[in-house]
Write a protein that holds these residues in place. Sequence first.
Motif, mmCIF file in Angstrom:
data_model
loop_
_atom_site.group_PDB
_atom_site.id
_atom_site.type_symbol
_atom_site.label_atom_id
_atom_site.label_comp_id
_atom_site.label_asym_id
_atom_site.label_seq_id
_atom_site.Cartn_x
_atom_site.Cartn_y
_atom_site.Cartn_z
ATOM 1 N N ALA A 76 67.283 49.238 59.666
ATOM 2 C CA ALA A 76 68.688 48.868 59.777
ATOM 3 C C ALA A 76 68.832 47.363 59.980
ATOM 4 N N VAL A 77 67.715 46.698 60.209
ATOM 5 C CA VAL A 77 67.653 45.238 60.318
ATOM 6 C C VAL A 77 66.701 44.759 59.231
ATOM 7 N N ASP A 78 66.661 43.470 59.027
ATOM 8 C CA ASP A 78 65.782 42.930 57.994
ATOM 9 C C ASP A 78 64.322 43.097 58.426
ATOM 10 N N PRO A 79 63.541 43.915 57.706
ATOM 11 C CA PRO A 79 62.148 44.153 58.112
ATOM 12 C C PRO A 79 61.256 42.926 57.958
ATOM 13 N N SER A 80 61.749 41.916 57.245
ATOM 14 C CA SER A 80 60.943 40.701 57.087
ATOM 15 C C SER A 80 61.207 39.685 58.194
ATOM 16 N N ASP A 81 62.109 40.011 59.139
ATOM 17 C CA ASP A 81 62.312 39.140 60.301
ATOM 18 C C ASP A 81 61.019 39.079 61.101
ATOM 19 N N THR A 82 60.668 37.886 61.550
ATOM 20 C CA THR A 82 59.446 37.742 62.342
ATOM 21 C C THR A 82 59.684 38.229 63.764
ATOM 22 N N LEU A 83 58.617 38.636 64.406
ATOM 23 C CA LEU A 83 58.727 39.106 65.788
ATOM 24 C C LEU A 83 59.307 38.027 66.687
ATOM 25 N N GLY A 84 58.936 36.784 66.438
ATOM 26 C CA GLY A 84 59.449 35.686 67.239
ATOM 27 C C GLY A 84 60.951 35.524 67.148
ATOM 28 N N SER A 85 61.561 35.988 66.049
ATOM 29 C CA SER A 85 63.014 35.843 65.885
ATOM 30 C C SER A 85 63.805 36.764 66.807
ATOM 31 N N PHE A 86 63.151 37.737 67.387
ATOM 32 C CA PHE A 86 63.834 38.673 68.292
ATOM 33 C C PHE A 86 63.828 38.176 69.733
ATOM 34 N N GLY A 87 63.137 37.077 69.988
ATOM 35 C CA GLY A 87 63.095 36.503 71.329
ATOM 36 C C GLY A 87 61.997 37.116 72.180
ATOM 37 N N GLU A 88 61.845 36.531 73.365
ATOM 38 C CA GLU A 88 60.846 37.022 74.321
ATOM 39 C C GLU A 88 61.536 37.345 75.632
ATOM 40 N N PRO A 89 61.123 38.343 76.324
ATOM 41 C CA PRO A 89 60.065 39.288 75.953
ATOM 42 C C PRO A 89 60.538 40.211 74.839
ATOM 43 N N LEU A 90 59.607 40.680 74.046
ATOM 44 C CA LEU A 90 59.912 41.574 72.940
ATOM 45 C C LEU A 90 59.518 42.994 73.328
ATOM 46 N N SER A 91 60.453 43.894 73.145
ATOM 47 C CA SER A 91 60.227 45.291 73.508
ATOM 48 C C SER A 91 60.508 46.190 72.312
ATOM 49 N N LEU A 92 59.537 47.027 71.969
ATOM 50 C CA LEU A 92 59.706 48.047 70.929
ATOM 51 C C LEU A 92 59.657 49.409 71.607
ATOM 52 N N MET A 93 60.670 50.213 71.358
ATOM 53 C CA MET A 93 60.729 51.556 71.937
ATOM 54 C C MET A 93 60.923 52.564 70.814
ATOM 55 N N PHE A 94 59.972 53.483 70.691
ATOM 56 C CA PHE A 94 60.072 54.562 69.717
ATOM 57 C C PHE A 94 60.612 55.791 70.443
ATOM 58 N N LYS A 95 61.826 56.201 70.101
ATOM 59 C CA LYS A 95 62.455 57.354 70.746
ATOM 60 C C LYS A 95 62.317 58.573 69.849
ATOM 61 N N TYR A 96 61.698 59.600 70.405
ATOM 62 C CA TYR A 96 61.467 60.836 69.656
ATOM 63 C C TYR A 96 62.780 61.590 69.496
ATOM 64 N N ARG A 97 63.095 61.947 68.280
ATOM 65 C CA ARG A 97 64.321 62.684 67.983
ATOM 66 C C ARG A 97 64.020 64.058 67.393
ATOM 67 N N ALA A 98 62.890 64.602 67.812
ATOM 68 C CA ALA A 98 62.460 65.945 67.398
ATOM 69 C C ALA A 98 62.384 66.024 65.872
ATOM 70 N N GLN A 99 62.820 67.119 65.320
ATOM 71 C CA GLN A 99 62.716 67.318 63.883
ATOM 72 C C GLN A 99 64.074 67.194 63.190
ATOM 73 N N ILE A 100 64.972 66.368 63.754
ATOM 74 C CA ILE A 100 66.261 66.198 63.088
ATOM 75 C C ILE A 100 66.047 65.506 61.747
#
Length: 112
Positions: A76-100
């Motif tokens: 939903a965002v540009d996948p070519s954005d660099t990690l640094g463009s998201f600022g620090e600290p950088l947090s990635l959270m994968f939320k499980y949504r079952a089998q929807i």
Amino acid sequence: MNVNVDRSSVAMGDDVYPHAETVDLPEGSTLAEAVAYFRQRRYLPLIIGGRATWLLEVNGRPAAVVAEQWAEPKFAVDPSDTLGSFGEPLSLMFKYRAQIDPDDLYDTLPGD
């Protein structure tokens, strides 16, 4: 660049060990490369039936849907954005949504 990554548990037995960790990735890596790295490491567990759906949030903002049945995530965002463009600290959270249906979840995400 230190990336804090975490994921939801998929079942009660999955809570035995914590999922949060900090990984050092090159600041110039793209978001797509980071997601590919965690998928390659099998950070997201495989689910019986092969239809797990995950919502990826970057610093609390919905950024992508990762589905076990898809070869590639949908961003939903540009996948070519660099990690640094998201600022620090950088947090990635994968939320499980079952089998929807991952397409249904993706359709609800706000775009850039």
